[in-house]
Design an enzyme around this catalytic site. Structure first.
Site, PDB file in Angstrom:
ATOM      1  CB  CYS A  76      44.178 -48.777  30.541  1.00  0.00           C
ATOM      2  SG  CYS A  76      44.782 -50.237  31.402  1.00  0.00           S
ATOM      3  CB  CYS A  80      39.781 -55.356  29.857  1.00  0.00           C
ATOM      4  SG  CYS A  80      41.236 -55.566  30.926  1.00  0.00           S
ATOM      5  CB  CYS A  83      37.882 -51.776  29.808  1.00  0.00           C
ATOM      6  SG  CYS A  83      38.249 -50.361  30.874  1.00  0.00           S
ATOM      7  CB  CYS A 120      35.400 -47.570  45.372  1.00  0.00           C
ATOM      8  SG  CYS A 120      36.333 -48.732  44.362  1.00  0.00           S
ATOM      9  CB  CYS A 152      37.404 -49.683  48.211  1.00  0.00           C
ATOM     10  SG  CYS A 152      37.587 -51.062  47.059  1.00  0.00           S
ATOM     11  CB  CYS A 212      36.411 -55.644  46.823  1.00  0.00           C
ATOM     12  SG  CYS A 212      35.054 -55.162  45.731  1.00  0.00           S
ATOM     13  NE  ARG A 284      31.176 -53.865  48.175  1.00  0.00           N
ATOM     14  CZ  ARG A 284      30.904 -53.259  49.346  1.00  0.00           C
ATOM     15  NH1 ARG A 284      29.964 -52.335  49.394  1.00  0.00           N
ATOM     16  NH2 ARG A 284      31.564 -53.571  50.449  1.00  0.00           N
TER      17      ARG A 284
HETATM   18  N1  SAM Z   1      42.527 -51.163  35.961  1.00  0.00           N
HETATM   19  C1  SAM Z   1      42.125 -51.848  37.111  1.00  0.00           C
HETATM   20  C2  SAM Z   1      41.733 -53.274  36.846  1.00  0.00           C
HETATM   21  O1  SAM Z   1      41.385 -53.610  35.719  1.00  0.00           O
HETATM   22  O2  SAM Z   1      41.778 -54.077  37.784  1.00  0.00           O
HETATM   23  C3  SAM Z   1      41.003 -51.177  37.877  1.00  0.00           C
HETATM   24  C4  SAM Z   1      39.879 -50.492  37.145  1.00  0.00           C
HETATM   25  S1  SAM Z   1      38.798 -51.543  36.227  1.00  0.00           S
HETATM   26  C5  SAM Z   1      37.902 -50.353  35.284  1.00  0.00           C
HETATM   27  C6  SAM Z   1      37.650 -52.154  37.453  1.00  0.00           C
HETATM   28  C7  SAM Z   1      36.595 -53.116  37.002  1.00  0.00           C
HETATM   29  O3  SAM Z   1      35.535 -52.413  36.381  1.00  0.00           O
HETATM   30  C8  SAM Z   1      36.953 -54.169  35.975  1.00  0.00           C
HETATM   31  O4  SAM Z   1      37.621 -55.259  36.523  1.00  0.00           O
HETATM   32  C9  SAM Z   1      35.589 -54.594  35.479  1.00  0.00           C
HETATM   33  O5  SAM Z   1      35.093 -55.670  36.241  1.00  0.00           O
HETATM   34  C10 SAM Z   1      34.728 -53.339  35.692  1.00  0.00           C
HETATM   35  N2  SAM Z   1      34.314 -52.763  34.399  1.00  0.00           N
HETATM   36  C11 SAM Z   1      35.075 -52.050  33.551  1.00  0.00           C
HETATM   37  N3  SAM Z   1      34.385 -51.708  32.447  1.00  0.00           N
HETATM   38  C12 SAM Z   1      33.150 -52.226  32.579  1.00  0.00           C
HETATM   39  C13 SAM Z   1      31.987 -52.228  31.755  1.00  0.00           C
HETATM   40  N4  SAM Z   1      31.972 -51.649  30.552  1.00  0.00           N
HETATM   41  N5  SAM Z   1      30.883 -52.853  32.205  1.00  0.00           N
HETATM   42  C14 SAM Z   1      30.905 -53.460  33.427  1.00  0.00           C
HETATM   43  N6  SAM Z   1      31.968 -53.490  34.241  1.00  0.00           N
HETATM   44  C15 SAM Z   1      33.096 -52.896  33.832  1.00  0.00           C
HETATM   45  C1  DTB Z   2      33.283 -52.957  40.081  1.00  0.00           C
HETATM   46  O1  DTB Z   2      33.153 -54.197  40.124  1.00  0.00           O
HETATM   47  N1  DTB Z   2      32.572 -52.172  39.294  1.00  0.00           N
HETATM   48  C2  DTB Z   2      32.971 -50.799  39.432  1.00  0.00           C
HETATM   49  C3  DTB Z   2      34.040 -50.866  40.555  1.00  0.00           C
HETATM   50  N2  DTB Z   2      34.135 -52.274  40.816  1.00  0.00           N
HETATM   51  C4  DTB Z   2      35.380 -50.298  40.314  1.00  0.00           C
HETATM   52  C5  DTB Z   2      33.453 -50.234  38.126  1.00  0.00           C
HETATM   53  C6  DTB Z   2      32.401 -50.287  37.039  1.00  0.00           C
HETATM   54  C7  DTB Z   2      32.913 -49.585  35.821  1.00  0.00           C
HETATM   55  C8  DTB Z   2      31.900 -49.501  34.724  1.00  0.00           C
HETATM   56  C9  DTB Z   2      32.441 -48.877  33.500  1.00  0.00           C
HETATM   57  C10 DTB Z   2      32.859 -47.450  33.646  1.00  0.00           C
HETATM   58  O2  DTB Z   2      32.118 -46.634  34.226  1.00  0.00           O
HETATM   59  O3  DTB Z   2      33.921 -47.081  33.116  1.00  0.00           O
HETATM   60 FE1  SF4 Z   3      42.808 -51.212  31.976  1.00  0.00          FE
HETATM   61 FE2  SF4 Z   3      40.178 -51.195  31.834  1.00  0.00          FE
HETATM   62 FE3  SF4 Z   3      41.482 -53.497  31.845  1.00  0.00          FE
HETATM   63 FE4  SF4 Z   3      41.413 -52.015  34.102  1.00  0.00          FE
HETATM   64  S1  SF4 Z   3      39.676 -52.985  33.088  1.00  0.00           S
HETATM   65  S2  SF4 Z   3      43.182 -53.023  33.189  1.00  0.00           S
HETATM   66  S3  SF4 Z   3      41.389 -49.944  33.196  1.00  0.00           S
HETATM   67  S4  SF4 Z   3      41.589 -51.904  30.253  1.00  0.00           S
END
Ligand code: SAM
Ligand code: DTB
Ligand code: SF4
Length: 343
Positions: A76, A80, A83, A120, A152, A212, A284
């Site tokens: 990506c 973030c 992430c 989802c 979702c 959501c 959730r």
């Molecule tokens: N790329 C899209 C976005 O950012 O909207 C969708 C996927 S993103 C991985 C979905 C959500 O996962 C993020 O907004 C964040 O709230 C959650 N998330 C990602 N990494 C995480 C982590 N290490 N711990 C907790 N939540 C996480």
């Molecule tokens: C949300 O709030 N948490 C989920 C779902 N919506 C998409 C994602 C959590 C991702 C945790 C980090 C990972 O497994 O990569």
């Molecule tokens: Fe990309 Fe992760 Fe940010 Fe979603 S949360 S936009 S997958 S870097």
């Protein structure tokens, strides 16, 4: 503004299982002082109040089982800080192509057989791009809905026309988290603004898709930041139908790798406060269950969480084993919450 009767979007809250008692206040005018006072109440009082309200709206002893699949992993462009899928961090997550529709539907079928009622699909995209990949996602949504599951997606930012196309494909809900408060957001993400996030949520809402949206705790934010996140969610003209509360999964290689784990009680407070502020929302208990004891997870459910993701993986990180989750729910006498329309 305070609503005492069922709001116009009432039917969108498919899970609400009881006639809405007129005593349930749907407020959109929360102040920071009020929310902080709720959040900081003696824990047992807070949990008691949240559980009492929860039972007025939802079937007690029921939790929705949801399944999560990363349909497009890694690589990506965004930054973030939490992430593991951001290309710029060395986390060991490899960039993959979008999954084939048939493979996604195989996974959705297995999830349904294992008891999921919501599926989802997450993609590591900054935004959706029109073209063959988006068309495949539309086919995935249609296929998941045809299985009788709630569908979702979380695919990043979207346009009005993409939201409309997702709605027409039958999408139940779109996940787009605010992640944290407007004030703390800039410490975590620089490649997109808070305003961008709010705009995407508005587009989802305008397309008639259920919203959501939630956040993550444990990223170094203050308690006021947590309260402000909940205020931004609740003070929108309509509450989100679904509010995921995540505890940071601190992944090696990300800027937040060294963050101390959140205390389970902090999750309980966040969940209870969300439940009290947004009584009709599915709250959730999302990422972070690996770091929580089973007792702490039950306390989160006591505080008003009525959904978990099951399966050994979230998107890229670990989640409790399926068998352990099922044993926990069985022992606690918790049954799967079915969407009201399907009951
Ligand atoms: N790329 C899209 C976005 O950012 O909207 C969708 C996927 S993103 C991985 C979905 C959500 O996962 C993020 O907004 C964040 O709230 C959650 N998330 C990602 N990494 C995480 C982590 N290490 N711990 C907790 N939540 C996480
Ligand atoms: C949300 O709030 N948490 C989920 C779902 N919506 C998409 C994602 C959590 C991702 C945790 C980090 C990972 O497994 O990569
Ligand atoms: Fe990309 Fe992760 Fe940010 Fe979603 S949360 S936009 S997958 S870097």
């Amino acid at each position: 503004m305070t609503e005492l009767a069922a709001p116009p979007h009432f039917t969108a809250h498919a899970h609400v299982s009881k006639p809405l008692p007129t005593a349930v206040n749907l407020r959109h005018d929360w102040t920071q002082a009020q929310v902080r006072a709720l959040h900081d109440k003696p824990l047992l009082e807070l949990v008691y109040e949240a559980q009492t309200l929860h039972r007025q709206v939802f079937q007690e002893n029921h939790v929705q089982l949801c399944s999560l699949l990363s349909i497009k992993t890694g690589g990506c462009s965004e930054d973030c800080g939490y992430c593991p899928q951001a290309a710029r961090y060395d986390t060991g997550v490899k960039a993959e192509k979008l999954m084939q529709v048939a493979d996604v539907l195989k996974s959705a079928t297995a999830a349904k057989e294992a008891g999921a009622t919501r599926f989802c699909m997450g993609a590591a995209w900054r935004e959706i791009k029109d073209g063959p990949q988006f068309n495949s996602v539309l086919d995935m949504v249609k296929g998941v809905k045809a299985l009788g599951l709630e569908a979702c997606c979380t695919l990043g930012m979207l346009s009005d026309s993409q939201a409309k196309a997702l709605k027409e494909a039958g999408l139940t809900a779109y996940n787009h988290n605010l992640d944290t408060s407007a004030e703390a957001y800039g410490d975590i993400i620089s490649t997109r603004t808070y305003q961008d996030r709010l705009k995407t949520i508005e587009r989802v809402r305008n397309a008639g898709i259920s919203v959501c949206s939630g956040g993550i705790i444990g990223m170094g934010e203050s308690i006021d930041d947590r309260c402000n996140l909940l205020i931004t969610l609740a003070n929108q003209p309509v509450h989100p139908e679904s509010v995921p509360i995540n505890a940071l999964v601190a992944v090696e290689g990300t800027p937040l790798e060294k963050q101390a784990p959140v205390k389970p009680v902090e999750m309980v407070r966040m969940i209870a406060t969300a439940r009290l502020m947004m009584p009709l929302a599915m709250v959730r208990l999302s990422a972070g269950r690996m770091q929580m004891s089973q007792e702490a997870q039950l306390l989160c459910m006591m505080a008003g969480a009525n959904s978990i993701f099951f399966g050994d993986k979230l998107l890229t990180t670990d989640n409790p084993a399926y068998g352990e989750d099922m044993a926990l729910l069985k022992e606690a006498g918790i049954a799967p919450l079915l969407p009201a329309v399907e009951r």
